[in-house]
Enzyme design. Structure first.
Site, PDB file in Angstrom:
ATOM      1  N   ASP A 179       0.912  -1.142   0.000  1.00  7.13           N
ATOM      2  CA  ASP A 179       0.000   0.000   0.000  1.00  7.13           C
ATOM      3  C   ASP A 179       0.947   1.185   0.000  1.00  7.13           C
ATOM      4  O   ASP A 179       1.598   1.463   1.015  1.00  7.13           O
ATOM      5  CB  ASP A 179      -0.875   0.006   1.249  1.00  7.13           C
ATOM      6  N   HIS A 180       1.058   1.877  -1.134  1.00  9.94           N
ATOM      7  CA  HIS A 180       2.164   2.837  -1.223  1.00  9.94           C
ATOM      8  C   HIS A 180       2.007   4.000  -0.233  1.00  9.94           C
ATOM      9  O   HIS A 180       2.972   4.662   0.092  1.00  9.94           O
ATOM     10  CB  HIS A 180       2.391   3.314  -2.670  1.00  9.94           C
ATOM     11  N   HIS A 242      -5.707   2.993   1.089  1.00 11.84           N
ATOM     12  CA  HIS A 242      -4.873   4.102   1.562  1.00 11.84           C
ATOM     13  C   HIS A 242      -5.486   4.833   2.764  1.00 11.84           C
ATOM     14  O   HIS A 242      -4.818   5.084   3.762  1.00 11.84           O
ATOM     15  CB  HIS A 242      -4.649   5.124   0.447  1.00 11.84           C
TER      16      HIS A 242
HETATM   17  C1  BG6 Z   1      -3.442   4.996  -6.414  1.00 12.93           C
HETATM   18  C2  BG6 Z   1      -4.783   5.129  -7.063  1.00 12.93           C
HETATM   19  O1  BG6 Z   1      -3.380   3.878  -5.582  1.00 12.93           O
HETATM   20  O2  BG6 Z   1      -3.187   6.163  -5.637  1.00 12.93           O
HETATM   21  C3  BG6 Z   1      -4.870   6.377  -7.917  1.00 12.93           C
HETATM   22  O3  BG6 Z   1      -5.029   3.993  -7.877  1.00 12.93           O
HETATM   23  C4  BG6 Z   1      -4.493   7.595  -7.103  1.00 12.93           C
HETATM   24  O4  BG6 Z   1      -6.166   6.546  -8.476  1.00 12.93           O
HETATM   25  C5  BG6 Z   1      -3.172   7.360  -6.386  1.00 12.93           C
HETATM   26  O5  BG6 Z   1      -4.392   8.680  -7.987  1.00 12.93           O
HETATM   27  C6  BG6 Z   1      -2.867   8.503  -5.439  1.00 12.93           C
HETATM   28  O6  BG6 Z   1      -1.576   8.346  -4.934  1.00 12.93           O
HETATM   29  P1  BG6 Z   1      -0.705   9.596  -4.516  1.00 12.93           P
HETATM   30  O7  BG6 Z   1       0.538   9.013  -3.931  1.00 12.93           O
HETATM   31  O8  BG6 Z   1      -0.461  10.405  -5.749  1.00 12.93           O
HETATM   32  O9  BG6 Z   1      -1.525  10.361  -3.530  1.00 12.93           O
END
Ligand code: BG6
Length: 504
Positions: A179-180, A242
């Protein structure tokens, strides 16, 4: 650190080019990688090692070569390899095995393999089964780890099925679910703010906190990802993973220590304590919206339904706002408000802790009194930092109270490099630290919470999908779901600056 081969399945895809290889390059630049390492790209496209190197290294503008000598650039380039494989075909894994054995010899990688699944999700259970069939999941000679990208399942049943399929071939402690958001420095800092300071934690409960808001806004629309997004929607794409991870960091109990087991046990407990929203309660607790065409700063912007890959009559939500409660000793009665959306006015993610008013205000009768309740704003991105809002006396006669702000910005740490989420997560995967990866039981618990909402939307066509013009803060009804005298904080791009000075 152990030598290793990082095997990227789906190496010709966008994620590998945009995020994974650049993150590995950053680790390489920072001397975080072992001396003996290789990256093996695997996918269907028929590249040679050399063509892959050119594609990734010379033709890409995602790598930052600043401060890297030509020799070091070349050394990194030469550590990239490629193998064309039909990943859905078991017999092709004989080639994978053979190539890995070769790399073990030439690069001295000792049978340590980190398999990264950056492929379409239907391959998440197929690739591990084929790896196992060729003995590439057992740890007789060297460790084997499996990193699985999102989406991890589509609902709780599919997540449970995927868990059990993976666990047939890999042990739970070999599986790393990405989960980044957990790789973001500021999401980790939520735990440090709470548990490394004496001043916050005593107040961190129902006695002093009135409500908590979490906003994750995106300025962009779905772009060219309509095909994927239309089957997913904001609830699955952002909230189930997230945002619930952020909720866990904000609301979980203190872990015994910072190791993977302790932290992940507390998170599971937290997910289990969120009060389920029943199907019939969904209209009262959850608002869904979809952006419509509009004009932003004089420029026409398409609506969601006009995006490539999206159905003309699509009912997929690009915005979701939700209210829920956590039924435990700490949080009983404290509402949590969480929202996310595409095509909102700016890109920002933040947590706002709203404290209760003082029990009695001797200054309430003062003319010009504009003080609001104290807020602690924890900015995840951009303009990362913390801000505390409190009342201060206006100099001069009387006791007028004015709202002021004290803040800390990460950018003030001039010597600190804030690693990209993927850098941190890949490094942890290489080291075998799963703390910042989601555990199988937690992922299922998070799905179990959103399942009834998905079902209600599917089964009850009378539940409204509100349109909101692109570039606005979403449907107005999302304000109405808040308690009387609560309003969402609509944040600016910059952490500091009160609502009235927002640049938007
Ligand atoms: C991803 C989603 O996991 O996270 C995207 O699939 C979203 O739709 C993105 O734009 C948002 O990540 P960050 O790091 O740019 O806030």
């Amino acid at each position: 650190m152990d030598p290793l081969v990082l095997v990227i399945f789906g190496a010709s895809g966008d994620l590998a080019k945009r995020k994974l290889i650049p993150a590995i390059y950053q680790l390489y630049k920072g001397n975080y990688l072992p001396d003996c390492f290789a990256v093996l790209g695997v996918s269907r496209t028929d590249y040679s090692d050399e063509a892959f190197r050119e594609l990734i290294f010379s033709e890409s503008d995602h790598l930052d070569h600043k401060g890297v000598s030509k020799e070091d650039q070349e050394r990194f380039k030469q550590s990239l390899y490629y193998l064309p494989v039909d990943t859905s075909k078991q017999s092709d894994y004989a080639k994978v095995k053979e190539r890995l054995a070769e790399l073990d010899k030439t690069c001295l990688t000792q049978g340590n393999y980190l398999f990264y699944l950056s492929t379409p999700p239907f391959l998440y259970s197929i690739i591990p089964a084929h790896l196992a069939a060729y003995g590439l999941s057992n740890e007789h000679k060297g460790w084997k780890r499996l990193v699985v990208e999102k989406p991890f399942g589509y609902d709780s049943a599919s997540a449970a099925k995927l868990n059990s399929e993976l666990q047939q071939h890999f042990e739970e402690d070999q599986i790393y679910r990405i989960d980044h958001y957990l790789g973001k420095e500021t999401v980790q800092n939520l735990l440090v703010t709470r548990f490394a300071n004496g001043i916050f934690e005593p107040l961190w409960n129902r006695n002093y906190i009135s409500h908590i808001e979490i906003t994750s806004a995106e300025k962009l629309g779905v772009g060219r990802r309509g095909g994927y997004y239309d089957k997913s929607g904001a609830l699955r794409d952002m909230l189930q993973n997230h945002l619930l991870q952020i909720v866990a960091h904000v609301a979980m109990e203190p872990p015994i220590s910072a190791d993977a087991r302790s932290i992940r046990n507390e998170k599971l407990k937290l997910f289990q304590s969120i009060r389920p929203i029943k199907e019939e309660e969904v209209p009262d607790f959850v608002i869904r919206g979809q952006y419509t065409p509009s004009v932003i700063r004089g420029k026409e912007v398409l609506g969601y339904r006009d995006a490539e890959g999206v159905l003309e009559e699509s009912k997929t939500e690009t915005y979701v706002a939700m209210k829920f409660f956590i039924d435990n000793w700490r949080w009983a009665g404290v509402p949590f408000f969480v929202r996310t959306g595409k095509r909102l006015p700016t890109k920002v993610t933040e947590v706002v802790i709203n404290f209760k008013s003082p029990p009695h205000s001797p200054f309430a009768g003062e003319a010009g009194m504009v003080h609001k309740n104290n807020q602690l704003i924890m900015r995840i991105q951009p303009n990362e930092g913390l801000a505390m809002r409190f009342g201060m006396k206006v100099p001069g006669a009387g006791f007028k109270v004015k709202d002021v702000q004290m803040d800390f910005h990460y950018s003030e740490l001039t010597d600190a490099h804030i690693p990209e989420a993927y850098e941190r997560l890949l490094l942890d995967g290489i080291k075998g630290d799963a703390t910042l990866y989601a555990r199988g039981d937690s992922v299922e618990a998070a799905w179990a919470f959103v399942d009834p909402i998905i079902k209600a939307w599917e089964n009850d066509p009378s539940i409204k999908l509100y349109g909101y013009p692109a570039g606005t803060w979403g449907p107005n009804v999302a304000d109405e779901m808040m308690e009387e005298n609560f309003t969402w904080r609509n944040p600016c791009k910059n952490l500091t600056g009160f609502d009235d000075f927002c640049e938007l």
